[in-house]
Design a protein around this motif. Structure first.
Motif, mmCIF file in Angstrom:
data_model
loop_
_atom_site.group_PDB
_atom_site.id
_atom_site.type_symbol
_atom_site.label_atom_id
_atom_site.label_comp_id
_atom_site.label_asym_id
_atom_site.label_seq_id
_atom_site.Cartn_x
_atom_site.Cartn_y
_atom_site.Cartn_z
ATOM 1 N N HIS A 111 62.265 -3.300 -39.458
ATOM 2 C CA HIS A 111 62.143 -2.256 -38.429
ATOM 3 C C HIS A 111 62.215 -2.881 -37.045
ATOM 4 O O HIS A 111 61.827 -4.029 -36.853
ATOM 5 C CB HIS A 111 60.826 -1.469 -38.573
ATOM 6 N N LEU B 188 59.268 3.258 -33.969
ATOM 7 C CA LEU B 188 59.807 2.325 -34.963
ATOM 8 C C LEU B 188 61.144 2.861 -35.463
ATOM 9 O O LEU B 188 61.238 4.043 -35.826
ATOM 10 C CB LEU B 188 58.830 2.181 -36.131
ATOM 11 N N HIS C 65 60.804 -2.343 -33.206
ATOM 12 C CA HIS C 65 59.849 -1.656 -32.339
ATOM 13 C C HIS C 65 60.549 -1.366 -31.008
ATOM 14 O O HIS C 65 61.147 -2.268 -30.416
ATOM 15 C CB HIS C 65 58.646 -2.552 -32.006
ATOM 16 N N PHE D 236 60.326 6.932 -35.988
ATOM 17 C CA PHE D 236 59.072 7.697 -35.871
ATOM 18 C C PHE D 236 58.099 6.945 -34.977
ATOM 19 O O PHE D 236 58.244 5.737 -34.749
ATOM 20 C CB PHE D 236 58.462 7.958 -37.265
ATOM 21 N N ARG D 237 57.111 7.665 -34.458
ATOM 22 C CA ARG D 237 56.151 7.069 -33.521
ATOM 23 C C ARG D 237 55.158 6.192 -34.279
ATOM 24 O O ARG D 237 54.676 6.580 -35.348
ATOM 25 C CB ARG D 237 55.438 8.167 -32.723
ATOM 26 N N ASP D 238 54.891 5.024 -33.699
ATOM 27 C CA ASP D 238 53.948 4.088 -34.312
ATOM 28 C C ASP D 238 52.562 4.736 -34.347
ATOM 29 O O ASP D 238 52.127 5.368 -33.390
ATOM 30 C CB ASP D 238 53.917 2.778 -33.520
ATOM 31 N N ILE D 239 51.863 4.556 -35.461
ATOM 32 C CA ILE D 239 50.547 5.160 -35.646
ATOM 33 C C ILE D 239 49.504 4.507 -34.730
ATOM 34 O O ILE D 239 48.470 5.116 -34.427
ATOM 35 C CB ILE D 239 50.128 5.062 -37.144
ATOM 36 N N ASN D 240 49.786 3.305 -34.272
ATOM 37 C CA ASN D 240 48.855 2.559 -33.417
ATOM 38 C C ASN D 240 49.626 2.069 -32.188
ATOM 39 O O ASN D 240 49.897 0.870 -32.040
ATOM 40 C CB ASN D 240 48.269 1.391 -34.220
ATOM 41 N N LEU E 208 55.512 1.424 -47.691
ATOM 42 C CA LEU E 208 55.075 2.456 -46.739
ATOM 43 C C LEU E 208 56.250 3.118 -46.025
ATOM 44 O O LEU E 208 56.321 4.355 -45.932
ATOM 45 C CB LEU E 208 54.120 1.814 -45.725
ATOM 46 N N PHE E 209 57.181 2.325 -45.504
ATOM 47 C CA PHE E 209 58.271 2.920 -44.726
ATOM 48 C C PHE E 209 59.279 3.639 -45.628
ATOM 49 O O PHE E 209 59.893 4.628 -45.210
ATOM 50 C CB PHE E 209 58.944 1.870 -43.835
ATOM 51 N N ILE F 17 57.635 6.973 -46.054
ATOM 52 C CA ILE F 17 57.841 7.818 -44.868
ATOM 53 C C ILE F 17 59.275 8.349 -44.867
ATOM 54 O O ILE F 17 59.514 9.535 -44.625
ATOM 55 C CB ILE F 17 57.512 7.034 -43.576
ATOM 56 N N GLY G 76 54.299 -12.085 -37.227
ATOM 57 C CA GLY G 76 53.378 -10.949 -37.073
ATOM 58 C C GLY G 76 53.824 -9.704 -37.811
ATOM 59 O O GLY G 76 53.365 -8.603 -37.512
ATOM 60 N N GLN G 77 54.726 -9.857 -38.796
ATOM 61 C CA GLN G 77 55.185 -8.678 -39.547
ATOM 62 C C GLN G 77 54.088 -8.217 -40.497
ATOM 63 O O GLN G 77 53.565 -9.012 -41.288
ATOM 64 C CB GLN G 77 56.456 -9.032 -40.335
ATOM 65 N N SER G 78 53.731 -6.932 -40.420
ATOM 66 C CA SER G 78 52.671 -6.410 -41.292
ATOM 67 C C SER G 78 53.201 -5.406 -42.312
ATOM 68 O O SER G 78 52.537 -5.128 -43.299
ATOM 69 C CB SER G 78 51.562 -5.764 -40.460
ATOM 70 N N VAL G 79 54.388 -4.839 -42.085
ATOM 71 C CA VAL G 79 55.015 -3.939 -43.065
ATOM 72 C C VAL G 79 56.333 -4.584 -43.492
ATOM 73 O O VAL G 79 57.216 -4.832 -42.657
ATOM 74 C CB VAL G 79 55.260 -2.534 -42.467
HETATM 75 P P1 AMP Z 1 54.991 -4.973 -37.871
HETATM 76 O O1 AMP Z 1 53.589 -5.482 -37.634
HETATM 77 O O2 AMP Z 1 56.011 -5.535 -36.952
HETATM 78 O O3 AMP Z 1 55.349 -5.095 -39.334
HETATM 79 O O4 AMP Z 1 54.946 -3.422 -37.509
HETATM 80 C C1 AMP Z 1 54.433 -2.455 -38.372
HETATM 81 C C2 AMP Z 1 54.021 -1.298 -37.525
HETATM 82 O O5 AMP Z 1 53.848 -0.173 -38.365
HETATM 83 C C3 AMP Z 1 52.700 -1.496 -36.768
HETATM 84 O O6 AMP Z 1 52.917 -1.405 -35.379
HETATM 85 C C4 AMP Z 1 51.813 -0.359 -37.300
HETATM 86 O O7 AMP Z 1 50.992 0.205 -36.306
HETATM 87 C C5 AMP Z 1 52.855 0.633 -37.793
HETATM 88 N N1 AMP Z 1 52.387 1.530 -38.838
HETATM 89 C C6 AMP Z 1 51.640 1.225 -39.928
HETATM 90 N N2 AMP Z 1 51.434 2.320 -40.664
HETATM 91 C C7 AMP Z 1 52.075 3.341 -40.050
HETATM 92 C C8 AMP Z 1 52.239 4.738 -40.327
HETATM 93 N N3 AMP Z 1 51.696 5.309 -41.428
HETATM 94 N N4 AMP Z 1 52.944 5.488 -39.464
HETATM 95 C C9 AMP Z 1 53.486 4.933 -38.357
HETATM 96 N N5 AMP Z 1 53.383 3.624 -38.044
HETATM 97 C C10 AMP Z 1 52.684 2.832 -38.876
#
Ligand code: AMP
Length: 115
Positions: free
Chosen positions: A101, A43, A103, A31-35, A8-9, A12, A94-97
């Motif tokens: 990166h 991020l 925050h 870029f600004r976090d989507i959530n 994903l990143f 982007i 808690g890493q989801s991507v």
């Molecule tokens: P982490 O959970 O530390 O891996 O952070 C991943 C972050 O990426 C989360 O805060 C998500 O809200 C953010 N995120 C996921 N998809 C996107 C996107 N398309 N654009 C911007 N931020 C995103």
């Protein structure tokens, strides 16, 4: 070799997926976090694909990421009130991507310990 096509990143960073970009230079994109979890939630992402802090070999890179985070905090007007920088690593972190990166969070009071 990581599959950067589906990261994903990386997408982007290549401009294939839209984002609210605040910095785009040779080495990094921010870029600004989507959530967003705070009024400012940016991020800071190296363009080179690095899966996580656990995969980092260039120790200076994180210094440059943090220096950019501090500059962005000043630009966002949150440097004086304070802010938090976070790197989540792996499942328990808690890493989801899976692309390194930082925050940058600010504009509200943060609590400790984090959840
Ligand atoms: P982490 O959970 O530390 O891996 O952070 C991943 C972050 O990426 C989360 O805060 C998500 O809200 C953010 N995120 C996921 N998809 C996107 C996107 N398309 N654009 C911007 N931020 C995103």
């Amino acid at each position: 070799m990581p599959d950067t096509r589906s990261c994903l990143f990386c997408q982007i960073a290549r401009g294939e997926i839209p984002a609210k970009i605040v910095v785009n230079n040779k080495e990094m994109i921010a870029f600004r976090d989507i959530n967003p979890q705070a009024p400012t939630h940016i991020l800071i992402v190296p363009k080179k694909h690095i899966g996580s802090l656990d995969d980092l070999t260039d120790s200076d890179l994180v210094g440059r990421m943090m220096t950019l985070a501090a500059a962005l905090a000043r630009q966002e007007g949150i440097a004086k009130t304070g802010y938090r920088t976070v790197i989540n690593t792996g499942k328990d972190g808690g890493q989801s991507v899976d692309h390194l990166h930082v925050h940058l969070l600010g504009g509200r009071h943060m609590t400790w310990p984090p959840g």
